[in-house]
Design a protein around this motif. Structure first.
Motif, PDB file in Angstrom:
ATOM      1  N   GLU A 125       0.837  -1.212   0.000  1.00 29.88           N
ATOM      2  CA  GLU A 125       0.000   0.000   0.000  1.00 29.88           C
ATOM      3  C   GLU A 125       0.869   1.258   0.000  1.00 29.88           C
ATOM      4  OE1 GLU A 125      -2.379  -0.692   3.470  1.00 29.88           O
ATOM      5  OE2 GLU A 125      -3.580  -2.228   2.451  1.00 29.88           O
ATOM      6  N   GLU A 126       1.907   1.273   0.823  1.00 30.87           N
ATOM      7  CA  GLU A 126       2.774   2.449   0.893  1.00 30.87           C
ATOM      8  C   GLU A 126       3.587   2.626  -0.380  1.00 30.87           C
ATOM      9  OE1 GLU A 126       4.998   2.235   4.551  1.00 30.87           O
ATOM     10  OE2 GLU A 126       3.191   2.492   5.763  1.00 30.87           O
ATOM     11  N   THR A 127       4.016   1.527  -0.973  1.00 26.67           N
ATOM     12  CA  THR A 127       4.733   1.603  -2.251  1.00 26.67           C
ATOM     13  C   THR A 127       3.793   2.113  -3.332  1.00 26.67           C
ATOM     14  OG1 THR A 127       6.168  -0.234  -1.595  1.00 26.67           O
ATOM     15  CG2 THR A 127       6.072   0.291  -3.942  1.00 26.67           C
ATOM     16  N   ASN A 128       2.559   1.627  -3.339  1.00 25.15           N
ATOM     17  CA  ASN A 128       1.559   2.083  -4.297  1.00 25.15           C
ATOM     18  C   ASN A 128       1.317   3.585  -4.147  1.00 25.15           C
ATOM     19  OD1 ASN A 128      -0.575   1.284  -6.328  1.00 25.15           O
ATOM     20  ND2 ASN A 128      -1.864   2.194  -4.743  1.00 25.15           N
ATOM     21  N   TYR A 146       8.878  -9.743  -4.641  1.00 22.24           N
ATOM     22  CA  TYR A 146       7.544  -9.724  -4.047  1.00 22.24           C
ATOM     23  C   TYR A 146       6.494 -10.183  -5.054  1.00 22.24           C
ATOM     24  CZ  TYR A 146       8.327  -7.384   0.475  1.00 22.24           C
ATOM     25  OH  TYR A 146       8.671  -7.078   1.759  1.00 22.24           O
ATOM     26  N   ARG A 147       6.636  -9.764  -6.279  1.00 26.93           N
ATOM     27  CA  ARG A 147       5.646 -10.094  -7.314  1.00 26.93           C
ATOM     28  C   ARG A 147       5.438 -11.594  -7.429  1.00 26.93           C
ATOM     29  NH1 ARG A 147       6.501  -8.223 -13.577  1.00 26.93           N
ATOM     30  NH2 ARG A 147       4.327  -8.156 -14.190  1.00 26.93           N
ATOM     31  N   TYR A 148       6.512 -12.355  -7.336  1.00 28.26           N
ATOM     32  CA  TYR A 148       6.400 -13.791  -7.552  1.00 28.26           C
ATOM     33  C   TYR A 148       6.398 -14.622  -6.268  1.00 28.26           C
ATOM     34  CZ  TYR A 148       6.758 -12.769 -12.423  1.00 28.26           C
ATOM     35  OH  TYR A 148       6.491 -12.281 -13.668  1.00 28.26           O
ATOM     36  N   GLN A 149       6.950 -14.101  -5.184  1.00 26.77           N
ATOM     37  CA  GLN A 149       7.012 -14.913  -3.972  1.00 26.77           C
ATOM     38  C   GLN A 149       5.879 -14.656  -2.982  1.00 26.77           C
ATOM     39  OE1 GLN A 149      11.023 -14.701  -2.441  1.00 26.77           O
ATOM     40  NE2 GLN A 149      11.689 -16.247  -3.898  1.00 26.77           N
ATOM     41  N   LEU A 150       5.347 -13.438  -2.943  1.00 25.29           N
ATOM     42  CA  LEU A 150       4.269 -13.183  -1.993  1.00 25.29           C
ATOM     43  C   LEU A 150       3.049 -14.065  -2.227  1.00 25.29           C
ATOM     44  CD1 LEU A 150       4.305  -9.344  -1.271  1.00 25.29           C
ATOM     45  CD2 LEU A 150       5.471 -11.219  -0.099  1.00 25.29           C
ATOM     46  N   SER A 194      -6.566  -3.831  -9.144  1.00 24.06           N
ATOM     47  CA  SER A 194      -7.691  -3.345  -8.345  1.00 24.06           C
ATOM     48  C   SER A 194      -7.266  -2.918  -6.939  1.00 24.06           C
ATOM     49  CB  SER A 194      -8.796  -4.406  -8.257  1.00 24.06           C
ATOM     50  OG  SER A 194      -8.361  -5.525  -7.514  1.00 24.06           O
ATOM     51  N   LYS A 195      -6.208  -3.503  -6.414  1.00 24.82           N
ATOM     52  CA  LYS A 195      -5.733  -3.147  -5.070  1.00 24.82           C
ATOM     53  C   LYS A 195      -4.569  -2.168  -5.095  1.00 24.82           C
ATOM     54  CE  LYS A 195      -7.006  -7.444  -2.789  1.00 24.82           C
ATOM     55  NZ  LYS A 195      -6.515  -8.647  -2.117  1.00 24.82           N
ATOM     56  N   TYR A 196      -3.694  -2.338  -6.065  1.00 23.15           N
ATOM     57  CA  TYR A 196      -2.466  -1.537  -6.134  1.00 23.15           C
ATOM     58  C   TYR A 196      -2.274  -1.011  -7.558  1.00 23.15           C
ATOM     59  CZ  TYR A 196      -1.869  -4.669  -2.124  1.00 23.15           C
ATOM     60  OH  TYR A 196      -2.067  -5.403  -0.980  1.00 23.15           O
ATOM     61  N   PRO A 197      -3.112  -0.073  -7.990  1.00 26.99           N
ATOM     62  CA  PRO A 197      -3.081   0.358  -9.391  1.00 26.99           C
ATOM     63  C   PRO A 197      -1.756   0.983  -9.835  1.00 26.99           C
ATOM     64  CG  PRO A 197      -4.467   1.805  -8.084  1.00 26.99           C
ATOM     65  CD  PRO A 197      -4.120   0.638  -7.215  1.00 26.99           C
ATOM     66  N   TYR A 253       4.837  -2.306 -12.646  1.00 23.96           N
ATOM     67  CA  TYR A 253       5.228  -3.624 -13.168  1.00 23.96           C
ATOM     68  C   TYR A 253       5.051  -3.669 -14.685  1.00 23.96           C
ATOM     69  CZ  TYR A 253       5.519  -5.838  -8.527  1.00 23.96           C
ATOM     70  OH  TYR A 253       5.872  -6.205  -7.248  1.00 23.96           O
ATOM     71  N   GLU A 254       3.942  -3.167 -15.172  1.00 20.51           N
ATOM     72  CA  GLU A 254       3.688  -3.170 -16.619  1.00 20.51           C
ATOM     73  C   GLU A 254       4.714  -2.318 -17.355  1.00 20.51           C
ATOM     74  OE1 GLU A 254      -0.362  -1.840 -16.878  1.00 20.51           O
ATOM     75  OE2 GLU A 254      -1.115  -3.642 -15.873  1.00 20.51           O
TER      76      GLU A 254
END
Length: 115
Positions: free
Chosen positions: A36-39, A69-73, A86-89, A95-96
């Motif tokens: 959330e903070e990174t977003n 984080y993208r792959y391990q979380l 929807s959660k972290y636009p 990432y895109e």
């Protein structure tokens, strides 16, 4: 910003910022706060990258941790998807955008098997 956003965790060259000192994964809520903070930080920029429309040293510095984080979380906590628009636009847009950087996509970007 990185130091204030990423959780204090067991130091590790292979799984930094993922595990507690006892070896257990950090709490899901800890990861959610980090995402959330990174977003929010990315949302304060006019472009998809940390410093605007162009890739910068900030993106390069954050990339290994966010890619991990993208792959391990999702493996550590069900329903925790850092690239969920929807959660972290803003994080999903980052990432895109990173995926469209040729040098990143062919040399640095991970996948479920490599991270």
């Amino acid at each position: 910003a990185f130091r204030s956003i990423f959780p204090r965790a067991r130091p590790s060259s292979r799984a930094a910022f993922l595990f507690q000192y006892n070896g257990e994964p950090l709490w899901k809520s800890t990861f959610e706060t980090t995402l959330e903070e990174t977003n929010e930080l990315l949302g304060s920029s006019p472009g998809p990258f940390f410093c605007g429309a162009e890739l910068s040293a900030a993106d390069i510095a954050w990339a290994p941790f966010l890619e991990r984080y993208r792959y391990q979380l999702p493996c550590l906590h069900e329903g925790l998807e850092p690239d969920d628009r929807s959660k972290y636009p803003h994080l999903a847009a980052w990432y895109e955008a990173m995926d469209r950087v040729p040098a990143y996509a062919c040399r640095v970007k991970g996948d479920a098997g490599s991270w």
